[in-house]
Scaffold this motif. Structure first.
Motif, PDB file in Angstrom:
ATOM      1  N   THR A  54       0.825  -1.205   0.000  1.00 52.08           N
ATOM      2  CA  THR A  54       0.000   0.000   0.000  1.00 52.08           C
ATOM      3  C   THR A  54       0.860   1.256   0.000  1.00 52.08           C
ATOM      4  O   THR A  54       0.602   2.207  -0.754  1.00 52.08           O
ATOM      5  CB  THR A  54      -0.932   0.005   1.223  1.00 52.08           C
ATOM      6  N   ALA A  55       1.895   1.275   0.845  1.00 55.17           N
ATOM      7  CA  ALA A  55       2.784   2.436   0.881  1.00 55.17           C
ATOM      8  C   ALA A  55       3.491   2.625  -0.458  1.00 55.17           C
ATOM      9  O   ALA A  55       3.599   3.758  -0.966  1.00 55.17           O
ATOM     10  CB  ALA A  55       3.808   2.270   2.007  1.00 55.17           C
ATOM     11  N   ALA A  56       3.976   1.535  -1.052  1.00 55.49           N
ATOM     12  CA  ALA A  56       4.644   1.620  -2.355  1.00 55.49           C
ATOM     13  C   ALA A  56       3.682   2.110  -3.433  1.00 55.49           C
ATOM     14  O   ALA A  56       4.058   2.888  -4.320  1.00 55.49           O
ATOM     15  CB  ALA A  56       5.225   0.255  -2.738  1.00 55.49           C
ATOM     16  N   LEU A  57       2.432   1.655  -3.371  1.00 53.97           N
ATOM     17  CA  LEU A  57       1.434   2.079  -4.353  1.00 53.97           C
ATOM     18  C   LEU A  57       1.177   3.577  -4.263  1.00 53.97           C
ATOM     19  O   LEU A  57       1.073   4.264  -5.291  1.00 53.97           O
ATOM     20  CB  LEU A  57       0.128   1.307  -4.133  1.00 53.97           C
ATOM     21  N   LEU A  58       1.070   4.107  -3.058  1.00 50.19           N
ATOM     22  CA  LEU A  58       0.812   5.537  -2.895  1.00 50.19           C
ATOM     23  C   LEU A  58       1.971   6.369  -3.447  1.00 50.19           C
ATOM     24  O   LEU A  58       1.758   7.420  -4.064  1.00 50.19           O
ATOM     25  CB  LEU A  58       0.576   5.851  -1.417  1.00 50.19           C
ATOM     26  N   VAL A  59       3.197   5.908  -3.232  1.00 49.17           N
ATOM     27  CA  VAL A  59       4.359   6.602  -3.797  1.00 49.17           C
ATOM     28  C   VAL A  59       4.316   6.524  -5.324  1.00 49.17           C
ATOM     29  O   VAL A  59       4.572   7.516  -6.027  1.00 49.17           O
ATOM     30  CB  VAL A  59       5.674   5.998  -3.263  1.00 49.17           C
ATOM     31  N   ALA A  60       3.964   5.346  -5.856  1.00 46.10           N
ATOM     32  CA  ALA A  60       3.901   5.171  -7.309  1.00 46.10           C
ATOM     33  C   ALA A  60       2.844   6.072  -7.933  1.00 46.10           C
ATOM     34  O   ALA A  60       3.068   6.668  -9.000  1.00 46.10           O
ATOM     35  CB  ALA A  60       3.603   3.708  -7.643  1.00 46.10           C
ATOM     36  N   MET A  61       1.693   6.205  -7.285  1.00 41.25           N
ATOM     37  CA  MET A  61       0.629   7.052  -7.828  1.00 41.25           C
ATOM     38  C   MET A  61       1.055   8.519  -7.849  1.00 41.25           C
ATOM     39  O   MET A  61       0.689   9.269  -8.756  1.00 41.25           O
ATOM     40  CB  MET A  61      -0.648   6.873  -7.015  1.00 41.25           C
ATOM     41  N   ARG A  62       1.824   8.946  -6.847  1.00 40.95           N
ATOM     42  CA  ARG A  62       2.270  10.326  -6.823  1.00 40.95           C
ATOM     43  C   ARG A  62       3.333  10.589  -7.882  1.00 40.95           C
ATOM     44  O   ARG A  62       3.360  11.646  -8.516  1.00 40.95           O
ATOM     45  CB  ARG A  62       2.819  10.669  -5.436  1.00 40.95           C
ATOM     46  N   ARG A  63       4.224   9.621  -8.110  1.00 42.30           N
ATOM     47  CA  ARG A  63       5.359   9.841  -9.006  1.00 42.30           C
ATOM     48  C   ARG A  63       5.058   9.514 -10.466  1.00 42.30           C
ATOM     49  O   ARG A  63       5.611  10.132 -11.370  1.00 42.30           O
ATOM     50  CB  ARG A  63       6.549   9.006  -8.535  1.00 42.30           C
ATOM     51  N   ALA A  64       4.176   8.536 -10.706  1.00 41.15           N
ATOM     52  CA  ALA A  64       3.907   8.114 -12.082  1.00 41.15           C
ATOM     53  C   ALA A  64       2.483   8.413 -12.534  1.00 41.15           C
ATOM     54  O   ALA A  64       2.150   8.174 -13.692  1.00 41.15           O
ATOM     55  CB  ALA A  64       4.185   6.617 -12.239  1.00 41.15           C
ATOM     56  N   GLY A  65       1.649   8.923 -11.643  1.00 41.29           N
ATOM     57  CA  GLY A  65       0.268   9.198 -11.985  1.00 41.29           C
ATOM     58  C   GLY A  65      -0.664   8.167 -11.388  1.00 41.29           C
ATOM     59  O   GLY A  65      -0.285   7.014 -11.151  1.00 41.29           O
ATOM     60  N   PHE A  66      -1.912   8.570 -11.138  1.00 44.00           N
ATOM     61  CA  PHE A  66      -2.876   7.691 -10.474  1.00 44.00           C
ATOM     62  C   PHE A  66      -3.171   6.445 -11.289  1.00 44.00           C
ATOM     63  O   PHE A  66      -3.111   5.322 -10.792  1.00 44.00           O
ATOM     64  CB  PHE A  66      -4.178   8.466 -10.212  1.00 44.00           C
ATOM     65  N   ALA A  67      -3.495   6.611 -12.576  1.00 44.59           N
ATOM     66  CA  ALA A  67      -3.870   5.469 -13.412  1.00 44.59           C
ATOM     67  C   ALA A  67      -2.694   4.525 -13.632  1.00 44.59           C
ATOM     68  O   ALA A  67      -2.824   3.303 -13.520  1.00 44.59           O
ATOM     69  CB  ALA A  67      -4.409   5.962 -14.758  1.00 44.59           C
ATOM     70  N   VAL A  68      -1.520   5.090 -13.923  1.00 50.61           N
ATOM     71  CA  VAL A  68      -0.343   4.259 -14.188  1.00 50.61           C
ATOM     72  C   VAL A  68       0.106   3.543 -12.926  1.00 50.61           C
ATOM     73  O   VAL A  68       0.432   2.352 -12.946  1.00 50.61           O
ATOM     74  CB  VAL A  68       0.804   5.113 -14.776  1.00 50.61           C
ATOM     75  N   GLY A  69       0.126   4.259 -11.801  1.00 55.73           N
ATOM     76  CA  GLY A  69       0.510   3.629 -10.546  1.00 55.73           C
ATOM     77  C   GLY A  69      -0.424   2.496 -10.165  1.00 55.73           C
ATOM     78  O   GLY A  69       0.020   1.427  -9.723  1.00 55.73           O
ATOM     79  N   THR A  70      -1.721   2.707 -10.352  1.00 56.52           N
ATOM     80  CA  THR A  70      -2.694   1.660 -10.041  1.00 56.52           C
ATOM     81  C   THR A  70      -2.517   0.462 -10.958  1.00 56.52           C
ATOM     82  O   THR A  70      -2.572  -0.691 -10.522  1.00 56.52           O
ATOM     83  CB  THR A  70      -4.130   2.213 -10.173  1.00 56.52           C
ATOM     84  N   ALA A  71      -2.304   0.729 -12.248  1.00 55.85           N
ATOM     85  CA  ALA A  71      -2.155  -0.371 -13.197  1.00 55.85           C
ATOM     86  C   ALA A  71      -0.882  -1.168 -12.936  1.00 55.85           C
ATOM     87  O   ALA A  71      -0.859  -2.390 -13.105  1.00 55.85           O
ATOM     88  CB  ALA A  71      -2.146   0.171 -14.626  1.00 55.85           C
TER      89      ALA A  71
END
Length: 296
Positions: free
Chosen positions: A85-102
């Motif tokens: 979950t923590a890694a996902l939140l960082v990914a959504m901030r750095r790569a965008g919500f849709a890309v991080g989620t995917a």
């Protein structure tokens, strides 16, 4: 009776997870990734306990079996899910919500491989081809070039880390649910959610109390958003656990890929993000792969 319940349960879990991720992303700037992660577990716990009470009323003969096997699987899944979950939140901030989620959908091939090695889950040849197609589609869909975030390459790495941890968590939670009460999978699912969330909420609250009290203050100050995120998270977790109690992790995660187009729509609507043609075509490949993976 429950043979196909895992399919709508997974779809519901995906939709609720997108809503929860969006709310958590909104909390992350003030509470940080760990504070926003805590919201999922701390504010979701009361709702999870209500679900357990309701399930106990519906299935009075169900009895929890808190064996060593259950605790080992539950603790493994709890830690892996917190990190994911923590890694996902960082990914959504750095790569965008849709890309991080995917990107977290990389847990699909990982869940299939781990399920085969650890739990000996058997998938058909067609399903394994579907896993391969889905993996290829995800690679193209989430390639950081053209991402909308501030640091797309590192965001992609955090997204893959999230997928890896979710792959471990999925298989661990499946094992925990089956160990809890194999005769009553729905009861076992919601009871396992409550136990796992209690462990996660306790650990993160104590840890942040020592390391980052400001994050705790921010979470409490925005309690309305936190409570809504907790409700969505508790409902999503209950649905995931129900699905994993009824089917192997790989096909469950395959159907869960529907979360990617949901997140793309949410990213465009709420965060002004847009996907490129390459990513849209890759998304179609993912859908084909999902259908093939569920043929088991």
């Amino acid at each position: 009776m429950f043979a196909l319940l895992w399919v709508p349960a997974t779809i519901a879990a995906s939709a609720l997870q997108v809503a929860r991720n969006g709310l958590q992303r909104g909390l992350a700037p003030s509470a940080g990734p760990w504070g926003a992660t805590l919201v999922r577990f701390l504010f979701g716990l009361p709702f999870s306990l209500l679900f357990v009470a309701a399930a106990a009323v519906v299935t009075p003969s169900a009895r929890p079996h808190l064996t060593a096997s259950f605790w080992a699987a539950a603790m493994t899944g709890a830690v892996a899910q917190v990190l994911a979950t923590a890694a996902l939140l960082v990914a959504m901030r750095r790569a965008g919500f849709a890309v991080g989620t995917a990107l977290q959908q990389s847990s699909l091939p990982l869940a299939a491989i781990l399920g085969l090695i650890i739990f000996h889950d058997q998938l058909t040849v067609v399903a394994w081809i579907g896993v391969a197609i889905t993996s290829g589609g995800l690679a193209a869909l989430t390639w950081p070039r053209g991402a909308t975030g501030e640091q797309p390459l590192s965001g992609a790495m955090f997204g893959l880390l999230s997928g890896l941890c979710f792959g471990f968590a999925l298989n661990a939670f499946r094992h925990a649910t089956m160990a809890m009460e194999p005769a009553h999978p729905v009861y076992a699912a919601v009871a396992s959610v409550a136990v796992v969330q209690a462990m996660q909420a306790t650990f993160l609250t104590v840890w942040l109390g020592f390391r980052d009290r400001g994050a705790l203050v921010a979470v409490i100050a925005r309690w309305r958003e936190s409570l809504l995120a907790g409700l969505c998270g508790a409902c999503a977790s209950a649905c995931w656990f129900v699905a994993l109690g009824l089917a192997p992790a790989a096909p469950v995660r395959a159907v869960g890929v529907i979360e990617a187009p949901m997140a793309a729509l949410a990213g465009r609507r709420f965060f002004a993000e847009r996907l490129h043609a390459r990513q849209i075509l890759a998304g179609l490949a993912v859908i084909v792969g999902v259908v093939m993976t569920t043929l088991r």
